[in-house]
Design an enzyme around this catalytic site. Sequence first.
Site, short mmCIF file in Angstrom:
data_model
loop_
_atom_site.label_atom_id
_atom_site.label_comp_id
_atom_site.label_asym_id
_atom_site.label_seq_id
_atom_site.Cartn_x
_atom_site.Cartn_y
_atom_site.Cartn_z
N GLY A 1 0.82 -1.20 0.00
CA GLY A 1 0.00 0.00 0.00
C GLY A 1 0.85 1.25 0.00
N GLN A 2 0.17 2.39 -0.17
CA GLN A 2 0.84 3.68 -0.22
C GLN A 2 0.13 4.63 0.72
OE1 GLN A 2 3.57 4.53 -2.35
NE2 GLN A 2 3.68 6.48 -1.22
N GLY A 3 0.87 5.27 1.61
CA GLY A 3 0.29 6.23 2.54
C GLY A 3 0.92 7.60 2.38
N GLY A 4 0.49 8.52 3.24
CA GLY A 4 0.99 9.87 3.16
C GLY A 4 2.47 9.97 3.47
N PHE A 5 3.00 9.00 4.25
CA PHE A 5 4.39 9.06 4.66
C PHE A 5 5.29 8.15 3.83
CE2 PHE A 5 2.61 10.08 9.07
CZ PHE A 5 2.58 11.44 8.77
N GLY A 6 4.70 7.39 2.91
CA GLY A 6 5.50 6.50 2.09
C GLY A 6 4.79 5.20 1.81
N ASP B 1 -3.99 10.26 14.52
CA ASP B 1 -4.22 9.99 13.09
C ASP B 1 -4.89 8.63 12.91
OD1 ASP B 1 -4.24 10.56 10.39
OD2 ASP B 1 -2.22 9.80 10.03
N LYS C 1 7.66 -0.41 6.36
CA LYS C 1 7.20 0.94 6.00
C LYS C 1 8.43 1.76 5.61
CE LYS C 1 5.39 3.98 9.02
NZ LYS C 1 4.37 4.66 9.85
N VAL D 1 4.41 0.83 1.86
CA VAL D 1 4.59 -0.33 2.73
C VAL D 1 4.79 -1.56 1.86
CG1 VAL D 1 3.60 -1.76 4.56
CG2 VAL D 1 3.14 0.71 4.51
#
Length: 360
Positions: A52-57, A170, A73, A59
Amino acid sequence: MSERTLLQELTTPRHVAVTEEGDLISSEELLFMTLASIRVATDDFSDTNKLGQGGFGAVYKGVLADGNEVAVKRLSRKSWQGIEEFKNEVVLIAKLQHKNLVRLLGCALEGEEKLLIYEFMSNKSLDQLIFDPEKRSKLDWKTYNGIINGIARGLLYLHEESRLKIIHRDLKPNNVLLDHELLAKISDFGMARIFSENQNAANTKRVVGTYGYMAPEYAMEGLFSVKSDVFSFGVILLEIISGKRNSGFYQTELAPTLLAYAWRVWNEGKALDFVDPVVLESCLASEVVRCMHIGLLCVQENPEHRPTMSAVMLLLGSESMVLPQPKQPAFSLSRVLRLDPSSKTNPSENEIIFSEILPR
């Protein structure tokens, strides 16, 4: 400890612990891994291993030399989650042990690479389950209820039962992971804050969170407390029941937000219209309506009107306790953003710094 000193300290494989001052030192508690070993484990961060892709980078799934599966991560080099947030996550999660919190196994810090290595959660994140019609159709209310209770227990531990009082700041479906038995575990503690024993609220000039899950007092004033986490929990609970996202709900003709829709049908005496038909097939109507009621209590505009997580656990576990009547939920967040001027890059979609509030 300066950033340069910390970088020098962490560039070789070893175990670390956290001192009372919050510094990282060698110990047997947490493994520091080399970047080379993580590259091998993830096949050099290949797209096939991307979870997956999040706001911080991003995984990635990885397999260590001993055969253990892990989730890595990889914080983006351009991310505004820098060394302090990386250190914050290591410091906090190394002190926490609970079945409803994701376990941090190790980390790596070499050059511009900042990596966190977690236990692998085979069912990925909650958002990939509850917003996928096909996956939702295979689960019943008992499973969803177990997930709701798992998130609540994890938050209760953070707020009241751990040796620290921790505000997550968050909480969202992307940050709730599910293991092979669909046990819910809270993750991502980079934005979390420790409170002293007698401290109930704090204020920050740097508001960081996710559209649709931020409590109004936090988004507008930078004021956060355990009740801001309760608000986020309430949004997630209502999303699980309905199968709909709070963010993006304005695109429908039903209401500006999911919370506004829940409030409207509640007042009209049509609460079951809010519930996903798939959920209704496997539950008692009274049970899911009670759960919706608890969700509405959690998203009250005034934080003093929201229950604590200990009260939430009591309400979830009892069918006989009388619930107070909910008041109108909080205002809806706008998608007009003012970025932190210190930010070097724009956040990803739905990740925000400094948000405004629109009237209903």
